[in-house]
Design a protein around this motif. Structure first.
Motif, short mmCIF file in Angstrom:
data_model
loop_
_atom_site.label_atom_id
_atom_site.label_comp_id
_atom_site.label_asym_id
_atom_site.label_seq_id
_atom_site.Cartn_x
_atom_site.Cartn_y
_atom_site.Cartn_z
N HIS A 273 39.56 81.26 15.40
CA HIS A 273 38.64 80.75 16.41
C HIS A 273 37.29 81.47 16.37
N LEU A 274 37.30 82.76 16.04
CA LEU A 274 36.03 83.47 15.87
C LEU A 274 35.25 82.88 14.70
N LEU A 275 35.95 82.63 13.59
CA LEU A 275 35.29 82.09 12.41
C LEU A 275 34.70 80.70 12.68
N SER A 276 35.47 79.88 13.38
CA SER A 276 35.01 78.51 13.66
C SER A 276 33.81 78.49 14.60
N ARG A 277 33.59 79.60 15.31
CA ARG A 277 32.45 79.66 16.23
C ARG A 277 31.31 80.50 15.67
N ASP A 280 31.13 86.17 11.40
CA ASP A 280 31.06 86.43 9.97
C ASP A 280 32.32 87.19 9.52
N LEU A 281 32.68 86.99 8.25
CA LEU A 281 33.93 87.55 7.73
C LEU A 281 33.98 89.07 7.82
N ARG A 282 32.86 89.72 7.53
CA ARG A 282 32.88 91.19 7.52
C ARG A 282 33.18 91.74 8.92
N SER A 283 32.60 91.12 9.94
CA SER A 283 32.87 91.58 11.32
C SER A 283 34.32 91.31 11.70
N ILE A 284 34.83 90.13 11.31
CA ILE A 284 36.22 89.80 11.63
C ILE A 284 37.17 90.75 10.91
#
Length: 318
Positions: A273-277, A280-284
């Motif tokens: 859900h973070l990615l879809s909103r 960025d990958l590095r933060s996730i």
């Protein structure tokens, strides 16, 4: 656990002494979790037990150096015949190769055959996140209004579910938090958790999650001292992960969710859900505590699949 190796299924040799040293390094120097060390121990013993039977004698360091790729393949075939899948077999080889690297690093010999054999291929399986609405409902106490459970237990379970989804924690990370480590309403918005390999990481906590934890703490009948675990079981001891898993099973029935809706699926949901909103990958990666970005990248495939389904259902020419 690593000082001795009781009940060996083969004769003790110089290999056994090195095995003890390897496990001690994993536990004390590399600081792997007890479960990981036990898994590596089990994998190495399975391989050595097979070799003892395969060569018809004890497995000394000299014997290990002389084994051929065909011997490793015979081990893999033996495990396959026992119904072991590709993923478990790959993990088994990983543990055994770790022991081989330890021997080489320690100057005790090189087991080249293990490196010469390819690990089995594993079919790609994507994590199955929940829909955002369903993930939020899991933290709604009213969903369980018909259950004959004490209010503090319902509040506790809702707080744990909200924490798993709202901060993307593993269940072991959530249940190891101590009272003083968690913020109270209006005082702090982040926590530090200890992830795999005993690596600490900081992750933000939503105010809604902080409020739910505060509601649980206010209702909890047991004193929550600063250095005591935050989440308690029915009798006041540490809350077992199994209790949360059983809670999820009940909620699956109440909400009509699939079997893939597990506590760990909430962590997948957090990342997806973070990615879809726009995350960025590095933060996730940092938020999840992944050692490698490639581990996090799997969520891009989930997001792409989701977007494709939206396109196919909404585009007039799809």
């Amino acid at each position: 656990m690593t000082d001795t190796l009781p009940d060996l299924p083969f004769a003790a040799t110089d290999t056994t002494r090195e095995l003890v040293g390897w496990l001690s390094e994993l536990e004390h120097e590399r600081r792997m979790s007890p479960k990981t060390v036990e898994a590596y121990r089990r994998d190495a013993l399975q391989f050595l037990s097979f070799l003892a039977e395969h060569v018809g004698g004890s497995v000394s360091l000299g014997i290990l150096e002389k084994i051929k790729p065909a011997d490793v393949r015979a081990f893999m075939a033996s495990r396959r015949s026992e119904g072991i899948g590709s993923r478990s077999l790959m993990r088994s080889l990983a543990g055994t190769r770790s022991f081989a690297r330890y021997l080489e690093k320690s100057g005790k010999g090189k087991v080249g055959a293990l490196a010469a054999v390819r690990a089995p291929k594993i079919g790609k399986t994507l994590p199955k996140p929940l829909a955002a609405g369903a993930a939020k409902q899991l933290a709604d106490v009213d969903i369980r209004a018909g259950e004959t459970r004490e209010p503090w237990v319902l509040a506790r379970d809702a707080a744990v579910m909200a924490l798993l989804y709202g901060a993307g924690l593993r269940i072991s990370e959530a249940l190891s938090i101590r009272r003083s480590e968690f913020p109270t309403p209006g005082k702090g918005d982040a926590i530090t958790v200890i992830g795999k390999g005993n690596k600490p990481r900081m992750t933000p906590v939503l105010s809604q999650v902080v409020d739910l934890v505060a509601e649980y703490a206010a209702l909890c009948p047991y004193p929550l001292g600063p250095n005591e675990l935050l989440f308690r079981g029915a009798r006041g001891g540490p809350l077992s992960p199994r209790i949360i898993q059983l809670t999820m099973e009940r909620l699956r029935g109440a909400l009509g969710l699939p079997d893939s809706a597990t506590p760990h699926a909430l962590r997948h949901s957090f990342a997806t859900h973070l990615l879809s909103r726009g995350g960025d990958l590095r933060s996730i990666q940092e938020l999840l505590g992944h050692a490698s970005l490639s581990t996090t990248q799997i969520y891009t495939e989930i997001d792409s699949d989701h977007l494709l389904k939206i396109y196919e259902s909404a585009h007039p020419r799809a």
